[in-house]
Design a protein around this motif. Structure first.
Motif, short mmCIF file in Angstrom:
data_model
loop_
_atom_site.label_atom_id
_atom_site.label_comp_id
_atom_site.label_asym_id
_atom_site.label_seq_id
_atom_site.Cartn_x
_atom_site.Cartn_y
_atom_site.Cartn_z
N THR A 15 12.05 -6.69 10.72
CA THR A 15 10.66 -6.72 11.12
C THR A 15 10.12 -5.31 11.05
N GLY A 16 8.84 -5.17 11.20
CA GLY A 16 8.24 -3.87 10.99
C GLY A 16 8.30 -2.93 12.17
N THR A 17 8.83 -3.38 13.30
CA THR A 17 8.78 -2.55 14.48
C THR A 17 9.82 -1.44 14.43
N ALA A 18 9.66 -0.45 15.29
CA ALA A 18 10.51 0.72 15.22
C ALA A 18 11.70 0.64 16.16
N SER A 19 11.75 -0.38 17.00
CA SER A 19 12.80 -0.40 18.01
C SER A 19 14.15 -0.75 17.40
N ARG A 23 5.30 -6.93 -2.36
CA ARG A 23 4.72 -5.91 -3.23
C ARG A 23 3.74 -5.02 -2.49
N ASN A 24 2.92 -5.64 -1.62
CA ASN A 24 1.90 -4.81 -0.97
C ASN A 24 2.43 -4.05 0.23
N LYS A 25 3.74 -4.16 0.49
CA LYS A 25 4.32 -3.35 1.56
C LYS A 25 4.93 -2.07 1.02
N VAL A 26 4.90 -1.90 -0.28
CA VAL A 26 5.44 -0.68 -0.85
C VAL A 26 4.48 0.47 -0.52
N GLN A 27 5.00 1.45 0.21
CA GLN A 27 4.16 2.56 0.65
C GLN A 27 4.07 3.66 -0.40
N LEU A 87 11.79 2.37 -3.92
CA LEU A 87 10.58 1.83 -3.32
C LEU A 87 10.59 2.20 -1.84
N ILE A 88 9.60 2.94 -1.41
CA ILE A 88 9.53 3.35 -0.01
C ILE A 88 8.69 2.33 0.75
N SER A 89 9.27 1.80 1.84
CA SER A 89 8.47 0.91 2.67
C SER A 89 8.70 1.27 4.12
N ALA A 114 7.53 5.28 6.64
CA ALA A 114 8.83 4.93 6.09
C ALA A 114 9.78 5.02 7.25
N LYS A 115 11.02 4.73 7.03
CA LYS A 115 11.98 4.86 8.11
C LYS A 115 13.12 5.74 7.65
#
Lengths: 494, 167
Positions: free
Chosen positions: A121-125, A288-292, A312-314, A463-464
């Motif tokens: 998921t997109g969260t940072a935890s 595709r649209n999550k590629v930063q 690919l950076i996401s 990015a992470k």
């Protein structure tokens, strides 16, 4: 939350997978404690053996308990995991929060027709990703399908209570068909094996072997004789050397095949699907649209060979778990093919070829900057190892070389909505992103840079971990243009 | 229509100079105390000679750094700090020898808070912390009323939701 009857335990192969993982992770401990030092019965090694045994018993017990206690439950819109032996934890992940999916199939998984699945998921935890260590293939496919088809229009029916599989009817949104864009050939794998220098892998192994045998037979003395023997019979050495190279090439090829063999890149209108590996299959899916941003890396050797690695950076973690990250389009692709592929997959991130070089006078600036690292090396060597002070000279030459390379290879371009920079000395990194993907910018100018009429640009992408890119010593004018370019992003006037 | 970026003009309070002098004195002082204690211990228990050399070097560096950051640096930082906020961007600019200029779009701002330590409270100042998904930034030393107004202003500007998935 109480367990419902739909909560399931993992397939018993969980035990095997986890036990194997434990064995593999503690391989070196076992090798050191119980094989190399099998007869040591005193000193710290002896105690370490006990500590290891206790830890092993604990871990193995925990694996069994986890299998007994951990359950998962799949509902039409979410997954609930109950886990923890000592600390109980219940997690529910809604499908519409899932951004990336990865599967990894080891040979143990293969035997039982299983796979492992990681949802990110997109969260940072720390709870950002959910990992199913073992799942039936169909089950994993079902989960992925439910997530991909969107949860709103899914009709899910558990057919009967005792039947483990669920049937899912979906009215999937219109999507273009999934198409294959790249599949690695034997030739690609061969090139990969060669450029990754994996054929040299045998030398450390040989060396380790030598020292091991040496302990038993004390070759040292014999070796001296052997050296003399070989010096006298040089012609014997050549075939031995060739044999060693051949063996290691084969090993390298096999290793590369396991890791990068059968590399496939597919895509539909929404997502890019990457899978790789023979025996252990890893897959990776990204919207595709999550590629930063796009990052292209080229170490010196790859540059000589004309090969690039496009990443690919996401915003989500990509390289969790073991092995190299799968977020790269094939890491050993010919430059031209890679750029063409990139253009097809992500047309918004075209690699520009009209690039600017740094102003000519900045070569002096780069050479003049203080050599902190060399200075530290010099002082440290002077205090601790005055005998090898010359090493500082090598450090100096390396940093000088790196700076010269950096001057020659640095490039930049700002065009339309996208910015592209290439930096780095021995390894160059090209970074391409779009204005609306940039979180913030920072321009700076040091005193020395001011004297040369140049400055630095920096910008941050999600990015992470957070990705900060910067380019040094660009002309003053560009610094101003960059700020101006950035503030023309979507702004509102009232 | 083109958006023209104005150079930031708002300054931070001059009272911060005295505060920075105090805090830097405390900070460097405690480092000197620790190094001094280590040096005494080293002499007492006869540690390796390179420990002494390293400690002398560290003490030297700390003293030099203390002179700079107590007598000179606070003035430079206060004089060169500029910030500005409009409905689209927050700008932060500071530094004399190394000038840094940061531009943060309002749409990327996640939170804004005001902080106040004991020294700031005595001077009636606040520091303003701005967080984005990528990083966080602090504007030091803004007078109380101004700080609270600025916080409310940023919060209302930043409320604009931007769809990150476009493009």
């Amino acid at each position: 939350m109480d367990k419902t009857k739909n909560a399931k335990r993992y397939h018993p192969a969980y035990l095997l997978v986890e036990l194997f993982g434990f064995l593999r992770n503690s391989f070196f401990f076992i090798l050191f404690l119980f094989i190399l030092n099998y007869d040591v019965t005193e000193g710290w090694v002896y105690w370490a053996k006990y500590v290891f045994l206790v830890a092993a018993a604990f871990t193995i017990g925990k694996i069994f308990l986890s299998w007994w206690l951990n359950t998962y439950e799949i509902t039409p819109a979410s997954i609930t995991l109950r886990e923890g032996v000592f600390v109980k934890k219940v997690r529910t992940i809604a499908f519409d929060r899932v951004q990336n999916k990865k599967t990894a199939t080891t040979f143990i998984h293969n035997w039982f027709g299983l796979t492992s699945l990681t949802l990110e998921t997109g969260t940072a935890s720390e709870d950002a990703s959910v990992r199913f260590p073992v799942l039936k293939r169909q089950e994993a496919d079902e989960i992925v399908r439910v997530i991909e088809s969107g949860t709103s229009n899914v009709l899910l029916t558990a057919v009967s209570e005792d039947k483990e599989e669920m049937e899912i009817e979906t009215t999937a949104p219109v999507k273009t068909e999934r198409r294959e864009y790249f599949r690695s050939t034997k030739k690609d794998t061969l090139r990969a094996a060669f450029t990754s220098l994996s054929f040299l892998a045998i030398f450390p192994i040989l060396l380790a072997l030598y020292f091991q045998i040496d302990d038993f037979f004390s070759i040292e003395d014999e070796a001296e004789n052997a050296v003399f023997f070989f010096v006298d019979h040089l012609w014997l050495l050549a075939p031995l050397f060739i044999a060693a190279i051949l063996i290691s090439s084969v090993i390298g090829y096999v290793q590369t095949t396991i890791r990068y063999g059968n590399y496939r890149i597919e895509a539909d209108s929404d997502r890019i699907y990457i899978s790789r590996g023979v025996g252990q299959v890893h897959t990776f899916t990204i919207k595709r649209n999550k590629v930063q941003a796009i990052q292209i890396e080229q170490p010196l050797l790859k540059r000589v060979w004309g090969i690039v690695e496009i990443k690919l950076i996401s915003a989500e973690a990509l390289s969790v778990g073991e092995g190299p990250a799968t977020n790269s389009l094939y890491p050993f692709m010919k430059t031209k093919d890679a750029y063409r592929l990139l253009n097809e997959l992500l047309p918004q991130y075209t690699v520009q070829d009209q690039l600017q070089r740094l102003p000519r006078n900045t070569i002096w600036l780069k050479v003049l900057r203080p050599y902190y690292f060399t200075a530290i090396a010099l002082v440290a060597l002077w205090i601790f190892q005055p005998g090898i002070l010359w090493v500082a000279g090598i450090v100096f030459l390396l940093s000088l070389g790196s700076r010269l390379f950096e001057y020659f290879f640095t490039r930049y371009a700002i065009e339309g909505d996208s910015i592209q920079i290439r930096t780095g000395g021995f390894t160059t990194t090209t970074f391409i992103t779009r204005r609306e993907r940039i979180q913030e910018i920072k321009v700076s100018q040091s005193r020395l840079q001011r004297a040369f009429g140049v400055g630095s640009l920096g910008f941050t992408n999600r990015a992470k971990p957070i990705h900060v890119s910067s380019i040094q010593d660009v002309p003053d004018g560009l610094r101003h243009d960059f700020k101006h370019w950035f503030v023309q992003r979507k702004v509102k006037f009232e | 229509m083109e958006y023209i970026l104005k150079e930031p003009e708002r300054q931070i309070s001059t009272k911060i100079i005295k505060i920075w002098r105090t805090t830097n004195t405390i900070g460097h002082g405690s480092f000197l105390l620790v190094f001094g204690a280590l040096l005494a211990a080293s002499h007492y228990w006869d540690w390796y000679n390179w420990v002494n050399i390293t400690l002398y070097i560290l003490i030297g560096i700390t003293v030099l750094s203390a002179i700079f950051s107590i007598f000179f640096e606070p003035v430079f930082i206060q004089r060169t700090w500029r910030y500005d906020v409009d409905e689209n961007f927050i700008q932060l600019k500071h530094g004399r020898w190394n000038v840094e200029h940061t531009i943060i779009p309002m749409a990327k701002i996640e939170y804004v808070t005001t902080d106040q330590g004991p020294f700031l409270r005595k001077a009636g100042l606040y520091s303003l912390k701005i967080g984005t998904t990528a990083s966080n930034h602090t504007i030091p030393a803004i007078p109380e009323e101004e700080a609270l107004a600025l916080r409310a202003q940023i919060a209302s500007y930043a409320n604009v939701k931007e769809d990150d998935s476009l493009g």
